[in-house]
Design an enzyme around this catalytic site. Sequence first.
Site, PDB file in Angstrom:
ATOM      1  N   LYS A  23       0.842  -1.210   0.000  1.00 23.35           N
ATOM      2  CA  LYS A  23       0.000   0.000   0.000  1.00 23.35           C
ATOM      3  C   LYS A  23       0.874   1.255   0.000  1.00 23.35           C
ATOM      4  O   LYS A  23       0.717   2.134  -0.835  1.00 23.35           O
ATOM      5  CB  LYS A  23      -0.925   0.010   1.224  1.00 23.35           C
ATOM      6  CG  LYS A  23      -1.611   1.339   1.468  1.00 23.35           C
ATOM      7  CD  LYS A  23      -2.529   1.305   2.660  1.00 23.35           C
ATOM      8  CE  LYS A  23      -1.876   1.581   3.981  1.00 23.35           C
ATOM      9  NZ  LYS A  23      -1.481   2.988   4.222  1.00 23.35           N
ATOM     10  N   ASN A  24       1.798   1.319   0.955  1.00 25.20           N
ATOM     11  CA  ASN A  24       2.578   2.557   1.100  1.00 25.20           C
ATOM     12  C   ASN A  24       3.465   2.822  -0.111  1.00 25.20           C
ATOM     13  O   ASN A  24       3.615   3.965  -0.542  1.00 25.20           O
ATOM     14  CB  ASN A  24       3.410   2.514   2.383  1.00 25.20           C
ATOM     15  CG  ASN A  24       2.535   2.676   3.624  1.00 25.20           C
ATOM     16  OD1 ASN A  24       1.354   2.995   3.510  1.00 25.20           O
ATOM     17  ND2 ASN A  24       3.105   2.446   4.795  1.00 25.20           N
ATOM     18  N   CYS A  47      -4.300  12.684  13.565  1.00 33.55           N
ATOM     19  CA  CYS A  47      -5.202  11.550  13.374  1.00 33.55           C
ATOM     20  C   CYS A  47      -5.204  10.747  14.659  1.00 33.55           C
ATOM     21  O   CYS A  47      -4.556  11.130  15.635  1.00 33.55           O
ATOM     22  CB  CYS A  47      -4.807  10.720  12.159  1.00 33.55           C
ATOM     23  SG  CYS A  47      -3.350   9.734  12.405  1.00 33.55           S
ATOM     24  N   ARG A  97       1.081  14.043  14.143  1.00 34.90           N
ATOM     25  CA  ARG A  97       1.602  13.871  12.785  1.00 34.90           C
ATOM     26  C   ARG A  97       1.798  15.187  12.023  1.00 34.90           C
ATOM     27  O   ARG A  97       1.170  15.423  10.979  1.00 34.90           O
ATOM     28  CB  ARG A  97       0.714  12.908  12.002  1.00 34.90           C
ATOM     29  CG  ARG A  97       0.614  11.564  12.702  1.00 34.90           C
ATOM     30  CD  ARG A  97      -0.152  10.569  11.897  1.00 34.90           C
ATOM     31  NE  ARG A  97       0.632   9.955  10.840  1.00 34.90           N
ATOM     32  CZ  ARG A  97       0.210   8.935  10.108  1.00 34.90           C
ATOM     33  NH1 ARG A  97      -0.977   8.433  10.307  1.00 34.90           N
ATOM     34  NH2 ARG A  97       0.967   8.423   9.172  1.00 34.90           N
ATOM     35  N   ASP A 139       3.906  -0.137  12.389  1.00 37.37           N
ATOM     36  CA  ASP A 139       2.698  -0.653  11.736  1.00 37.37           C
ATOM     37  C   ASP A 139       2.410  -2.116  12.085  1.00 37.37           C
ATOM     38  O   ASP A 139       1.390  -2.664  11.663  1.00 37.37           O
ATOM     39  CB  ASP A 139       2.802  -0.494  10.208  1.00 37.37           C
ATOM     40  CG  ASP A 139       2.592   0.951   9.775  1.00 37.37           C
ATOM     41  OD1 ASP A 139       2.226   1.787  10.628  1.00 37.37           O
ATOM     42  OD2 ASP A 139       2.800   1.249   8.578  1.00 37.37           O
ATOM     43  N   ARG A 176      -8.931  -0.095   4.261  1.00 35.11           N
ATOM     44  CA  ARG A 176      -7.906   0.845   3.786  1.00 35.11           C
ATOM     45  C   ARG A 176      -6.600   0.121   3.471  1.00 35.11           C
ATOM     46  O   ARG A 176      -5.804   0.605   2.669  1.00 35.11           O
ATOM     47  CB  ARG A 176      -7.616   1.906   4.867  1.00 35.11           C
ATOM     48  CG  ARG A 176      -8.682   2.946   5.059  1.00 35.11           C
ATOM     49  CD  ARG A 176      -8.181   4.019   5.995  1.00 35.11           C
ATOM     50  NE  ARG A 176      -6.793   4.328   5.691  1.00 35.11           N
ATOM     51  CZ  ARG A 176      -5.840   4.565   6.589  1.00 35.11           C
ATOM     52  NH1 ARG A 176      -6.126   4.568   7.858  1.00 35.11           N
ATOM     53  NH2 ARG A 176      -4.613   4.823   6.213  1.00 35.11           N
TER      54      ARG A 176
END
Length: 422
Positions: free
Chosen positions: A22-23, A121, A126, A311, A403
């Site tokens: 994803k990233n 968030c 962040r 993560d 997501r």
Amino acid sequence: MEKISIKGGKPLYGKVKISGSKNSSLAILASCLLTNKKISIYGVPKLTDTFFFLKILSSFGVNIEGLNNFKNTNKFVLEAKKITNNKAPYNLVRKMRASILVLGPLLARTGRAIVSLPGGCSIGARPVDIHLKSLEKLGAKIFIREGYIYAEAPKGLKGNKIVFPKVSVGATTNVLMAAVLAKGTTEIYNAAKEPEIKDLGLCLKSMGAKIKGLGTNKILIEGVKELKETSYKVMFDRIEAGTYALAVAITGGEIELLGVEKKSLTLFINVLETIGVNCIEKKNSLVFKRQSNSLNPIDVTTEPYPGFPTDLQAQLMAVMAVSNGTSVITENIFENRFMHAPELIRMGANIKLKGNLAIVNGVKRLKGAEVMATDLRASVSLVLAGLVAEGTTNINRIYHIDRGYQDIVKKLKFCGANISRI
Ligand code: UD1
């Protein structure tokens, strides 16, 4: 609203095809803004984040082959012949912080970008100060007005020496993309060494960018006038891979992860071996097998790559919640990334939080409960807990999971989990 419902207690056996990262995909897709040539990207995972990011790119005037067929393809051909709009509005950026990754390439290509400040968030404040200061070092004039970042460099950007005060994946991504088209040489010190940055760099190199030092903390970029057409396949998602490896750690059994490489998971695999999960490397796959009925506790601190990834912290916490002893998990990257702990406690976990430390005393069993997903990785940690808990776990707000985890219910079901989307 949809939920994921799990009846726990089944060990996992089977094969899981790990999706593209994803990233990596988000950064690589943003790089299409740097050129008017076609770039073809393969292996983009089917996630709400990637779909949404493609939508943002199309709002800038990028023509995207494949977008209308998003559910059936992982290949997209992006052509940013002309940038018709260089503003990323609040209602887009607030939904997805990674939208900030368009700032560097838009600025480098068009000399102007207006991007809403992402704001905080659920996992932390962040800020994006490092992104902004670094782009200023490349000659951009930046000011903030009414919640928007206005960045301008009408005569183009100029290479410079940039020393990051702390390692930031996003700032490295933004500066790397901007510097590719800047005049002269840019040196980034204390750059992020994440494999996804290297993946982006390799894609940029395939477009004709001149970059040295990828995968180290010093990246050298010699600006070029223009980039050329390319085809590039994104790397596998190491966080998805790590999540399935932790799933077999918590349930027991044996899982083969297809399409993954050991080298970007070295430290993570050491952690797994310490807690009692064996890893065997095969050609193009890794097999994870839990060694015995009980898991050893471990003390882990999250750190930038090659350290233990933040993560995967929530998922590791779920696993340690049923280990045979006390583990201390220190979260060093984000200041508020323990939102999963209270939900795990509701399932019977014994976790005490002290600042950025979580002290996890393993319990014999977790109990199914109604729980709430709060962010992407927190939600998947509840899935892992549900897989081993007695009775039924219902996870609410699963849009967070969509997501970042393609077909998670299907993949786990295929390995024998009693899981469904209701
Ligand atoms: C990226 C990843 C995310 C991962 C994180 C850390 C993407 C799309 N997201 O997020 O999945 O959890 O790296 O590996 O790739 N910071 C500042 N100022 C800045 C930028 C960052 O203080 O200008 C701080 C952050 O608040 C955080 C730390 O630096 O405490 C690291 O953040 P960063 O590496 O930038 O994370 P992201 O790029 O947002």
